[in-house]
Design an enzyme around this catalytic site. Structure first.
Site, short mmCIF file in Angstrom:
data_model
loop_
_atom_site.label_atom_id
_atom_site.label_comp_id
_atom_site.label_asym_id
_atom_site.label_seq_id
_atom_site.Cartn_x
_atom_site.Cartn_y
_atom_site.Cartn_z
N LEU A 105 9.19 8.21 -6.83
CA LEU A 105 7.74 8.34 -6.69
C LEU A 105 7.10 8.47 -8.08
CD1 LEU A 105 7.51 10.69 -3.58
CD2 LEU A 105 7.09 8.24 -3.65
N ARG A 110 20.00 6.06 -8.72
CA ARG A 110 18.71 6.75 -8.89
C ARG A 110 18.87 8.27 -8.80
NH1 ARG A 110 14.45 8.31 -4.51
NH2 ARG A 110 16.39 8.57 -3.36
N HIS A 163 22.39 6.76 1.76
CA HIS A 163 22.31 8.17 2.12
C HIS A 163 23.47 8.45 3.07
CE1 HIS A 163 20.90 11.99 3.60
NE2 HIS A 163 20.02 12.01 2.63
N ARG A 192 26.44 12.64 -3.18
CA ARG A 192 26.05 11.69 -2.14
C ARG A 192 26.94 10.45 -2.04
NH1 ARG A 192 19.65 10.13 -2.33
NH2 ARG A 192 19.03 12.06 -1.35
N GLU A 197 16.78 19.76 -6.82
CA GLU A 197 17.58 18.84 -6.00
C GLU A 197 18.84 18.45 -6.75
OE1 GLU A 197 14.97 15.61 -4.98
OE2 GLU A 197 14.22 16.67 -3.21
N HIS A 256 19.38 3.39 1.51
CA HIS A 256 18.27 4.32 1.27
C HIS A 256 17.33 3.84 0.17
CE1 HIS A 256 16.28 8.13 1.49
NE2 HIS A 256 16.64 8.52 0.29
N LEU A 263 2.88 4.12 -2.65
CA LEU A 263 2.31 4.89 -3.77
C LEU A 263 2.03 3.99 -4.97
CD1 LEU A 263 1.42 7.57 -4.89
CD2 LEU A 263 3.78 8.03 -5.58
N SER A 268 6.71 5.25 0.99
CA SER A 268 6.07 6.37 0.28
C SER A 268 5.63 7.47 1.24
CB SER A 268 4.86 5.87 -0.50
OG SER A 268 5.27 4.95 -1.47
N GLU A 328 9.41 0.44 -6.22
CA GLU A 328 10.79 0.12 -5.81
C GLU A 328 11.11 -1.37 -5.91
OE1 GLU A 328 12.01 2.30 -2.32
OE2 GLU A 328 13.90 1.20 -2.18
N SER A 351 0.82 -1.21 0.00
CA SER A 351 0.00 0.00 0.00
C SER A 351 0.85 1.27 0.00
CB SER A 351 -0.93 0.01 1.21
OG SER A 351 -0.18 0.01 2.41
C1 FAD Z 1 13.19 8.67 4.21
C2 FAD Z 1 12.91 8.54 2.75
C3 FAD Z 1 12.74 9.68 1.96
C4 FAD Z 1 12.47 9.56 0.59
N1 FAD Z 1 12.24 10.69 -0.15
C5 FAD Z 1 11.87 10.57 -1.45
C6 FAD Z 1 11.50 11.71 -2.24
O1 FAD Z 1 11.47 12.83 -1.74
N2 FAD Z 1 11.15 11.51 -3.54
C7 FAD Z 1 11.15 10.27 -4.14
O2 FAD Z 1 10.81 10.16 -5.33
N3 FAD Z 1 11.49 9.18 -3.41
C8 FAD Z 1 11.83 9.30 -2.10
N4 FAD Z 1 12.15 8.18 -1.38
C9 FAD Z 1 12.01 6.87 -2.02
C10 FAD Z 1 10.52 6.54 -2.17
O3 FAD Z 1 9.86 6.92 -0.97
C11 FAD Z 1 10.29 5.06 -2.41
O4 FAD Z 1 11.10 4.60 -3.43
C12 FAD Z 1 8.84 4.82 -2.84
O5 FAD Z 1 7.99 5.37 -1.87
C13 FAD Z 1 8.54 3.35 -3.00
O6 FAD Z 1 7.15 3.19 -3.15
P1 FAD Z 1 6.54 1.74 -3.29
O7 FAD Z 1 5.06 1.92 -3.41
O8 FAD Z 1 7.26 1.00 -4.33
O9 FAD Z 1 6.90 1.04 -1.89
P2 FAD Z 1 6.55 1.46 -0.39
O10 FAD Z 1 6.04 2.83 -0.31
O11 FAD Z 1 7.70 1.10 0.47
O12 FAD Z 1 5.34 0.48 -0.04
C14 FAD Z 1 5.53 -0.91 0.08
C15 FAD Z 1 4.26 -1.50 0.65
O13 FAD Z 1 4.28 -2.93 0.54
C16 FAD Z 1 3.86 -3.51 1.78
N5 FAD Z 1 4.45 -4.84 1.84
C17 FAD Z 1 5.75 -5.19 1.72
N6 FAD Z 1 5.88 -6.53 1.78
C18 FAD Z 1 4.63 -7.04 1.94
C19 FAD Z 1 4.12 -8.35 2.08
N7 FAD Z 1 4.91 -9.43 2.06
N8 FAD Z 1 2.78 -8.51 2.22
C20 FAD Z 1 1.94 -7.42 2.26
N9 FAD Z 1 2.39 -6.15 2.14
C21 FAD Z 1 3.71 -5.97 1.98
C22 FAD Z 1 4.36 -2.53 2.82
O14 FAD Z 1 3.73 -2.72 4.04
C23 FAD Z 1 4.03 -1.20 2.12
O15 FAD Z 1 2.66 -0.92 2.29
C24 FAD Z 1 12.41 8.29 -0.01
C25 FAD Z 1 12.59 7.15 0.78
C26 FAD Z 1 12.83 7.26 2.14
C27 FAD Z 1 12.99 6.02 2.95
#
Ligand code: FAD
Length: 526
Positions: A387, A381, A236, A285, A114, A346, A13, A41, A370, A11
């Site tokens: 995002l 990256r 990071h 970085r 950035e 990171h 983005l 996210s 991701e 859940s």
């Molecule tokens: C501190 C920080 C700051 C960041 N800042 C930025 C930024 O400014 N701009 C940018 O573009 N990126 C940024 N990033 C990177 C970006 O946030 C992530 O790459 C992006 O949010 C990944 O989104 P996602 O939906 O792929 O995964 P996530 O948002 O990590 O979501 C993964 C989901 O999968 C669920 N999940 C995982 N395994 C299982 C399972 N086995 N069963 C059920 N559910 C599961 C988790 O609970 C979660 O809900 C940042 C990252 C961090 C950590």
């Protein structure tokens, strides 16, 4: 058994936006292992990159992405994502995301710039963009009749034709453990999407939330997907080092405003970045992270220090209110003393190989965000592109699914619940988890050598056999599932790192310090 058109695992983005793109025409189950907002996210601070400024161009954004990716980005993926940037932001605005606007003109989005970007192109909601986006989407999801949200359920494994003894290896859904009741549910689906995020928790220090245990990468691999470029882990440079502060980022802006990196007072307290790069603290970085790692390993340090005490206290309090407050909570007054910092894992650039529709090479299975290796990031990256990747590929996957003819879901076997014995020694799990994260940090961190990688590989094999035996004999738990996935993911990182005989982007090897003329992906076949 539960059934749906599309099962989305995760859940963040990627998962939420895919659910919303599908929900007008499909019955969706959105599964997540904790609560909806527990995802990287929601932690994103900076924002989302897109070409919106008048003086900017897609050609420039494409160019910047290729430069960051050190020659390894797939040009079609980069073009595809960048060209869909504006549309993705407009979609978020239509959902109601309150992005910051220009002070003088509320019609115009405020854009920041950035590192690595040649123009202002980061759309943001103050310094908590991820939270604003996720909170808006949660409201939409919860009120949609075609989306069933299932929280506190961790997907254990995908159900594929091969596992069912069928001729083709189509994915038909997944097994999921209810973390509250301990029951396992079988979820049958015509299409399944991995949106499970990255794998920062493989390392001792990480900026990632606890959910980032590489589950989707490991599940995809076990299901028969190709996995690529896992050696490219972005570190990071400055994460707060304190036993009570898990994963708190000290923004790069602190160095931007004059913060100096120093050795601990017990080691002389000297500033060390000028020894490594003429740009000192303002070097990119990866160079700063490598320098800190070098000094820590050479001297056996637990951390180094970021010193900005030479700036007036009022300036620090107004420029860094969150960092100042968080440090103070932990007894560190950044206006009077240096902040203890370590580099931290990171972002996972590699992952499950997916095409421009987000489709993997297992029919019926998609990988978005991701968890995937879409070709966008190459060997490193570009900030704020991740995002955007989630948004663009979730829409592409939804459109692709809509074009496919629907498959019937076959009868699926229930989970084998014969393993009813509770583990005799839970300590094995926490011990192995700590051991894995520490040796991955020491041997497969920022600076690598063949010898260190081989040491890590040896330990991973021992852990793997111990965990597999444990997995086969005892009742499964959330921690056991995550540990099994972490070890699998660590194995994939080390295998990719051993295959790369050069230093490129985020992969730096003392044995192969040069970059090879031809850029090649590291693709592992199942
Ligand atoms: C501190 C920080 C700051 C960041 N800042 C930025 C930024 O400014 N701009 C940018 O573009 N990126 C940024 N990033 C990177 C970006 O946030 C992530 O790459 C992006 O949010 C990944 O989104 P996602 O939906 O792929 O995964 P996530 O948002 O990590 O979501 C993964 C989901 O999968 C669920 N999940 C995982 N395994 C299982 C399972 N086995 N069963 C059920 N559910 C599961 C988790 O609970 C979660 O809900 C940042 C990252 C961090 C950590």
């Amino acid at each position: 058994m539960k059934k749906c058109d599309v099962l989305i695992i995760g859940s963040g983005l990627a998962g939420m936006s895919l659910a919303l793109h599908l929900a007008e025409t499909r019955q969706v189950i959105l599964l997540t292992k904790h609560e909806l907002l527990d995802a990287a996210s929601a932690w994103a601070q900076g924002g989302i990159a897109a070409v919106l400024a008048r003086d900017d161009s897609t050609a420039d954004h494409i160019h910047d992405t290729h430069i960051a990716g050190a020659g390894l980005c797939r040009d079609d993926a980069v073009r595809f994502v960048v060209e869909h940037g504006r549309r993705a932001i407009e979609w978020l605005i239509a959902q109601g995301v309150p992005f910051d606007r220009d002070a003088g003109n509320a019609e115009v989005l405020h854009l920041t710039r950035e590192g690595g970007h040649s123009h202002r192109r980061i759309v943001h909601a103050a310094d908590a963009t991820g939270r604003a986006v996720q909170k808006t989407l949660v409201e939409k999801l919860k009120s949609h009749p075609n989306i069933e949200v299932i929280e506190h359920h961790i997907a254990i494994d995908l159900i594929t034709g091969r596992k069912l003894g069928m001729k083709d290896n189509r994915c038909h859904g997944a097994y999921a453990l209810d973390n509250k009741s301990g029951e396992v549910t079988t979820i049958g689906a015509r299409f399944t999407a991995l949106a499970t995020g990255g794998a920062g928790k493989v390392y001792l220090y990480t900026t990632n939330p606890d959910i980032a245990t590489g589950d989707g990468i490991a599940m995809g691999w076990r299901a028969g997907c190709h996995v690529a470029n896992m050696e490219f882990i972005q570190f990071h440079p400055t994460c707060l080092y304190h036993p009570l502060a898990k994963s708190f980022l000290i923004s790069e802006a602190v160095r931007g405003e004059g913060g100096l990196l120093r050795l601990p007072a017990s080691h002389g307290g000297q500033r060390f970045m000028p020894w490594h790069d003429e740009r000192a603290e303002l070097a990119p970085r990866d160079i700063v992270a490598r320098a800190i790692d070098f000094e820590m390993k050479k001297r056996g340090l637990d951390c180094v220090y970021l010193d900005i005490t030479h700036k007036p206290a009022d300036f620090l309090k107004s420029h860094f209110p969150n960092i100042h407050a968080r440090c103070l909570e932990l007894g560190i007054d950044m206006t009077r003393e240096p902040i203890p910092v370590v580099p931290a894992a990171h972002y996972t650039c590699g992952g499950v190989v997916a095409d421009l529709d987000g489709a993997t090479d297992v029919p019926g299975l998609y990988a978005i965000g991701e968890v995937s290796c879409s070709g966008l990031h190459g060997a490193n990256r570009l900030a704020s592109n991740s995002l955007l990747e989630c948004l663009v590929f979730s829409e592409a996957a939804a459109q692709h699914m809509a074009k496919q003819h629907t498959h019937d879901i076959p009868g699926l076997p229930e989970w084998d619940a014969s393993r009813v014995t509770d583990a005799d020694e839970e300590v094995i799990i926490s011990h192995n988890w700590d051991e894995l994260r520490r040796f991955m940090w020491d041997y497969v961190g920022i600076v690598r050598t063949n010898k260190r990688l081989e040491r890590a590989q040896h330990r991973i094999q021992l852990l793997k056999s111990e965990i597999n035996e444990y997995y086969a004999n005892f009742r499964i738990t959330n921690d056991l599932i995550e540990l099994r996935n972490l070890v699998q993911t660590a194995d994939l990182i080390v295998r990719c790192a051993l295959e790369r005989k050069e230093s490129r982007g985020l992969h730096y090897s003392l044995d192969y310090p040069a970059i090879l003329p031809e850029a090649r992906d590291t693709v592992l076949s199942p």
